[in-house]
Enzyme design. Structure first.
Site, PDB file in Angstrom:
ATOM      1  N   SER A 190       0.853  -1.193   0.000  1.00  0.00           N
ATOM      2  CA  SER A 190       0.000   0.000   0.000  1.00  0.00           C
ATOM      3  C   SER A 190       0.892   1.249   0.000  1.00  0.00           C
ATOM      4  O   SER A 190       1.792   1.336  -0.834  1.00  0.00           O
ATOM      5  CB  SER A 190      -0.954  -0.037   1.195  1.00  0.00           C
ATOM      6  OG  SER A 190      -1.974   0.914   1.065  1.00  0.00           O
ATOM      7  N   ARG A 234     -11.502   7.285   9.013  1.00  0.00           N
ATOM      8  CA  ARG A 234     -11.150   5.867   9.061  1.00  0.00           C
ATOM      9  C   ARG A 234     -12.263   4.993   8.501  1.00  0.00           C
ATOM     10  O   ARG A 234     -11.983   4.000   7.802  1.00  0.00           O
ATOM     11  CB  ARG A 234     -10.844   5.464  10.501  1.00  0.00           C
ATOM     12  CG  ARG A 234     -10.474   4.013  10.683  1.00  0.00           C
ATOM     13  CD  ARG A 234      -9.240   3.628   9.880  1.00  0.00           C
ATOM     14  NE  ARG A 234      -8.646   2.393  10.377  1.00  0.00           N
ATOM     15  CZ  ARG A 234      -7.487   1.910   9.993  1.00  0.00           C
ATOM     16  NH1 ARG A 234      -6.774   2.552   9.089  1.00  0.00           N
ATOM     17  NH2 ARG A 234      -7.006   0.807  10.498  1.00  0.00           N
ATOM     18  N   ASP A 282      -8.707  -6.317  -4.828  1.00  0.00           N
ATOM     19  CA  ASP A 282      -8.425  -4.942  -4.378  1.00  0.00           C
ATOM     20  C   ASP A 282      -9.199  -3.948  -5.224  1.00  0.00           C
ATOM     21  O   ASP A 282      -9.061  -3.935  -6.441  1.00  0.00           O
ATOM     22  CB  ASP A 282      -6.920  -4.682  -4.479  1.00  0.00           C
ATOM     23  CG  ASP A 282      -6.463  -3.455  -3.685  1.00  0.00           C
ATOM     24  OD1 ASP A 282      -7.242  -2.502  -3.551  1.00  0.00           O
ATOM     25  OD2 ASP A 282      -5.311  -3.480  -3.210  1.00  0.00           O
ATOM     26  N   HIS A 295      -8.271  -4.796  -0.586  1.00  0.00           N
ATOM     27  CA  HIS A 295      -6.937  -4.229  -0.410  1.00  0.00           C
ATOM     28  C   HIS A 295      -6.214  -4.790   0.820  1.00  0.00           C
ATOM     29  O   HIS A 295      -5.021  -5.082   0.768  1.00  0.00           O
ATOM     30  CB  HIS A 295      -7.070  -2.705  -0.306  1.00  0.00           C
ATOM     31  CG  HIS A 295      -5.773  -1.984  -0.151  1.00  0.00           C
ATOM     32  ND1 HIS A 295      -4.793  -2.006  -1.119  1.00  0.00           N
ATOM     33  CD2 HIS A 295      -5.294  -1.218   0.857  1.00  0.00           C
ATOM     34  CE1 HIS A 295      -3.762  -1.278  -0.713  1.00  0.00           C
ATOM     35  NE2 HIS A 295      -4.037  -0.790   0.486  1.00  0.00           N
ATOM     36  N   ASP A 296      -6.929  -4.917   1.934  1.00  0.00           N
ATOM     37  CA  ASP A 296      -6.307  -5.397   3.165  1.00  0.00           C
ATOM     38  C   ASP A 296      -5.705  -6.794   3.028  1.00  0.00           C
ATOM     39  O   ASP A 296      -4.993  -7.238   3.946  1.00  0.00           O
ATOM     40  CB  ASP A 296      -7.310  -5.386   4.320  1.00  0.00           C
ATOM     41  CG  ASP A 296      -7.284  -4.065   5.083  1.00  0.00           C
ATOM     42  OD1 ASP A 296      -6.426  -3.213   4.788  1.00  0.00           O
ATOM     43  OD2 ASP A 296      -8.125  -3.887   5.994  1.00  0.00           O
TER      44      ASP A 296
END
Lengths: 388, 388
Positions: free
Chosen positions: A162, A231, A337, A367-368
């Protein structure tokens, strides 16, 4: 974990580089740093952790770069807290600390020890609103001074996921003679319009919190509502639609009623409804972040990431990447992602010198996946950089 | 355009239903409305526009349902302002107002004439925080009373895109004998975890704006910063990554510098950077919305959309959809939609009685394709509902 914004004592870097089990936050002062966008920071501390021992010719050093709200804590080491790539780095692991000297540096502008907005400026007060605009490239320059201090001439490998991937890529281009291998995981050559758009929403969420006070909130309440909202927005983009659907669907948070109660209430707050489970989950993600991260650092690093463009001032992407001197380049993408699309990794790989194939991290999580699929990341790194 | 929250005079509905060129906002009072989540609204006005003339047996009526921040203004009609599906409805158009009587009703909780949070309650003050929780289903019940007032027994077709599609679907299930044809465009059977997650972020952006004051802001400044942020978040989800990339990329807003100037500023505001073009574009979208939409309505309707689940209280989705009495069902998806994924349209179609194939709207733009690709939507409607 380390307390955000807490001062980190400088260590003698060379002695610190020998025989570390990791898990201890250390730092060096690298002096004044001229900034890409203009101006300078007069005194910069770079915080880092390290694992293993640097060998005599300094040829076994590996740099691991953290993501947006990550820290230097890649691996537990001698500490009691798991790292964010736990299992990847350690004795006998893929990045074997019996053989390699592993370093992780906190990003410039961060809140885990490296100089950032919550750091104390020369006048004895936190920078706050006075913290200048910093870029990914600025942080890489600061990290190069850390490498100097640690007597690391050339990294065996620079690895990041990332935003850490953006930092790794910048390393390979800014200091081609100092990066022998580079891994760019779930990252791309330049932040895209959509990444910028989501980032803008996050920055605005913080700036619009009245507690933000333009960045000078250290004497008062922190802008936790704004940071929490930032967040939540970010976390949605870190996960795939399918993952959220399978995990939460339309499930209701136990004891709550998302349809509200329909009563006309005389008090403020309206007919506030109860939550779906996915809302509770995102509330939890928000709460966790606001207890560990500084809002000004979130803004500074997010804006640095918006600025990410490895080709800025370097011609076309292909021209920009031409000088990289890596013997191996690992470009990897999480197939689900939707923040750093695999197609963006393909663009990067196609523009790199040589024949670089994008490796896939098979995960439905989004993505994580670059964080959750440690074993896959480890396998790719083993094949590419640590095979012998 | 109509002023959000401005009172709309009631009209005599039957006379209003004859010989309209459209473009005039009318309304009926449907009395008290019991709400799905409990409680009631004691006096509900439903605002609508209509085009064409209802025939003697009331068999030529078409209901068009607007999306989240849409209005009744589907088509210009006798007004001077283009509608949001301009070209679809009018003399000689696909929905030919020489043959069909077309109605569009403002959603319950809205700010374009139908009773919503900015409406004046019995005590002479706006509802504000006292406005109850309303659902898609509640709005459909209110719209059924409008149909009663207009002497429309059964709609030739009920048509909607995005939230309008949810409303159309609810119509077909709640009043199966009153919907002969139903078009659900860029919408699904139930709001998903991800749609709820993005909606939560938007609702929080508004609620966290100090001007929101729990919803009772009508005497003071409106929560425009929060509403603008909500719109930015939403708008990103309405567009595809590819569209934003092709349109804006990393282009810089003329005269601005996204890297800031790097100076350490003593004033508040920090080293605020200039904008990328995509940021300026989203700022523009935000500005446009806050000048035309009420923040409380945005929250109320967004929460209504979060509640959307056509199967709630009706068994499985297949069981819930079994009673629909439509001779034709049109389910259409924008192939680049990443808010209402085509796969969700497929799920809906598969659960509907009969053999319903999802039709694709070919657009790279994302969800907003249901608005921009009017010609395609028109072709699909012509084939399915208006062929003769």
């Amino acid at each position: 974990m380390f307390t955000p914004g807490a001062p980190v004592p400088d260590s003698a870097p060379w002695s610190a580089a020998v025989g570390q089990g990791g898990g201890v936050l250390r730092s060096v002062n690298i002096g004044a740093l001229a900034l890409e966008a203009g101006g300078e920071l007069p005194s910069v501390t770079v915080a880092y952790e390290c694992w293993g021992t640097l060998n005599g010719d300094g040829s076994n050093a590996v740099l691991i770069q953290h993501a947006l709200t990550g820290s230097t804590h890649v691996s537990r080491g001698d500490s009691e807290e798991d790292g964010w790539w736990e299992g990847l780095v350690g004795p006998g692991e893929v990045i074997d600390t019996n053989r390699y000297f592993v370093v992780a540096a906190n990003m410039l502008g961060g809140c885990y020890g490296t100089t950032g907005p919550s750091s104390i400026a020369a006048d004895g007060a936190p920078y706050g609103s006075r913290f200048p605009f910093v870029t990914i490239r600025d942080s890489v320059h600061a990290e190069a001074r850390l490498a100097d201090a640690l007597r690391i001439g050339s990294w065996h490998a620079v690895i990041g996921g990332s935003m850490g991937g953006a930092r790794a890529l910048e390393w390979a281009v800014t200091f081609p003679e100092r990066v022998q291998r580079c891994a760019v995981v779930a990252a791309c050559a330049a932040s895209t319009a959509e990444q910028i758009a989501f980032a803008q929403a996050q920055v605005l969420a913080i700036r619009q919190d009245p507690n933000f006070a333009g960045g000078d909130y250290y004497d008062g309440a922190a802008p936790t509502l704004g940071l929490g909202l930032a967040r939540r927005i970010a976390h949605i983009t870190y996960r795939s639609e399918a993952e959220m659907g399978a995990r939460f669907g339309r499930a209701v948070q136990p004891g709550e009623d998302p349809l509200g109660d329909g009563r006309l209430r005389p008090s403020t707050g309206g007919s506030v409804a109860g939550r779906y489970r996915v809302e509770s989950y995102l509330d939890h993600q928000a709460h966790k972040l606001v207890t560990r991260f500084d809002a000004n650092s979130y803004v500074a690093i997010t804006e640095a990431l918006m600025s990410h463009d490895v080709a800025r001032g370097r011609g076309t992407l292909r021209e920009a990447l031409a000088p990289t001197g890596c013997v191996e380049f690992l470009v990897a993408a999480v197939n689900s992602d939707r923040l750093y699309f695999p197609a963006q990794s393909e663009e990067l790989a196609a523009a790199l010198p040589g024949d670089v194939k994008v490796r896939r991290i098979d995960s439905a999580i989004g993505h994580d996946g670059f964080l959750t699929e440690v074993a896959t990341v480890g396998e790719l790194l083993r094949e590419s950089f640590f095979a012998d």
